[in-house]
Write an enzyme that holds these catalytic residues in place. Sequence first.
Site, short mmCIF file in Angstrom:
data_model
loop_
_atom_site.label_atom_id
_atom_site.label_comp_id
_atom_site.label_asym_id
_atom_site.label_seq_id
_atom_site.Cartn_x
_atom_site.Cartn_y
_atom_site.Cartn_z
N GLU A 39 43.12 51.17 35.30
CA GLU A 39 42.78 49.85 35.86
C GLU A 39 41.69 50.03 36.92
OE1 GLU A 39 46.05 47.94 37.86
OE2 GLU A 39 44.99 46.02 38.01
N ASP A 99 48.83 40.71 32.19
CA ASP A 99 49.90 41.11 33.10
C ASP A 99 50.87 39.94 33.26
OD1 ASP A 99 51.49 42.14 35.09
OD2 ASP A 99 49.84 42.64 36.45
N ARG A 134 52.34 53.25 33.96
CA ARG A 134 51.33 52.82 34.94
C ARG A 134 51.53 53.41 36.34
NH1 ARG A 134 47.97 49.29 35.18
NH2 ARG A 134 48.79 47.88 36.77
N GLU A 188 51.75 43.74 30.09
CA GLU A 188 52.20 44.54 31.24
C GLU A 188 53.37 43.88 31.97
OE1 GLU A 188 48.95 45.25 33.91
OE2 GLU A 188 50.30 45.51 35.63
N GLU A 209 53.76 50.14 37.68
CA GLU A 209 52.96 50.19 38.91
C GLU A 209 53.82 50.23 40.16
OE1 GLU A 209 50.70 46.54 38.26
OE2 GLU A 209 51.76 45.60 39.91
N TRP A 243 57.94 37.48 41.89
CA TRP A 243 56.51 37.22 42.00
C TRP A 243 55.78 38.21 41.13
CZ3 TRP A 243 52.36 40.22 43.80
CH2 TRP A 243 51.12 39.54 43.74
N TYR A 286 49.78 33.64 38.99
CA TYR A 286 49.45 35.02 39.34
C TYR A 286 48.10 35.43 38.75
CZ TYR A 286 48.90 39.95 39.03
OH TYR A 286 48.33 41.20 39.12
N HIS A 331 53.53 40.18 35.09
CA HIS A 331 53.95 40.33 36.49
C HIS A 331 55.43 40.01 36.69
CE1 HIS A 331 52.79 40.81 40.77
NE2 HIS A 331 51.87 41.54 40.21
N ARG A 370 41.28 42.57 31.37
CA ARG A 370 42.55 41.87 31.56
C ARG A 370 42.23 40.40 31.79
NH1 ARG A 370 46.78 42.31 36.71
NH2 ARG A 370 45.61 40.54 37.50
#
Length: 402
Positions: free
Chosen positions: A339, A210, A283, A236, A262, A402, A159, A212, A147
């Site tokens: 991951e 990602d 995820r 992601e 996630e 975030w 991030y 995020h 990643r």
Amino acid sequence: MKITAARVIVCSPGRNFVTLLIETDQGVTGIGDATLNGRELSVASYLADHVIPNLIGRDPRNSEDMWQFLYRGAYWRRGPVTMSAISAVDTALWDIKAKLAGMPLYQLLGGKSRERVLVYGHANGNTLEETVDAVGQYIDMGYKAIRAQSGIPGIAKAYGVARGTLYYEPADAALPTETVWDTPKYLRFVPKLFERLRETYGDEPELLHDVHHRLTPNEAAQLGKSLEPYRLFWMEDATPAENQQAFRLIRERTTTPLAVGEIFNTIWDCKELIENQLIDYIRTTVLRAGGITHLRRIADFAALYQVRTGSHGATDLSPVTMGAALHFDTWVPNFGIQEYMRHSEETDAVFPHDYRFEAGHLYCGESPGHGVTIDEKLAAKYPYKPAQLPIARLEDGTLWNW
Ligand code: KDG
Ligand code: MG
């Protein structure tokens, strides 16, 4: 057979972890991870005050009934606190069950579907150049999938950029650190990063990114399209997924594979995403989505739609989750990737485990159970330290994801 005692162990060997330990009248014990980053004590209290009194005297072998009892029986369903607590109980009960059988946990799920588990590591840097170098370091360490997250010119504290090199720990202060977000700068920068990564390292390494939760569906579609030439393994959390149909817009406009989940707690958070084939990878984790019992349900449902697993494995998921996840990954037929963010040496010492990394893959161990224990004496040397996740604001002060 009965559960005789259970206790919650909160410790901070490099970061905070909440662990549930269940004891039985046959001397067999099991542990589960209940860590909820930045909200650890809420789960610890939910377990100690509301769950543990219900465990005592019950047969630990009836993990399905226990799951239903804690989910339906609480009346208040779902949510990260409840589901992290249920996950910890479920993981500990599967640990006990496998120890009673004298088998590694994957055997109880249906045995091995594969010999080893493909993992992706986290390369990051403050600048494009540093990130390109960091990806090279991961390739040198043997990783096949990496990643890449980078600092972005004009954005303070992007991030995914680590303070050290190997470990990324976002929960960095007792009160949330404020970061700044700027979507146009990000959208201009990221394709340049992946263009350079493909130029430098060729077609072979699997590359992941990602987002995020920072983009709108339309912006996510733009990013996905601009990344298509660089053949990502996945993009992601491109947009928040409370509205699962939002992914339809992204899906219709780009072939970049999509991963999400996630922060999901149950199958209901991903039902539409999966049954409408709006994502490629789910995820959800052992820790956040109800333990082995519920994760298995999600994975079986996903298999019907050719959606594969890609469980979350950041450092705020303890080695207990990683151990259980690797048994799950070794069995699950529709496995995609796992991951793997390395834990610090202090964390690894508190949670002795039998999984190991070799040539870009993790191997689960063969000891009975999920193969992870806790050294309680050592854990006691690392008391809890308040730490919350950062927040993000736009330059004008508007609170962002975030
Ligand atoms: O606690 C939050 C982290 O687990 C999360 O920010 C890490 O997004 C993450 C990832 O993909 O590992
Ligand atoms: Mg993520």
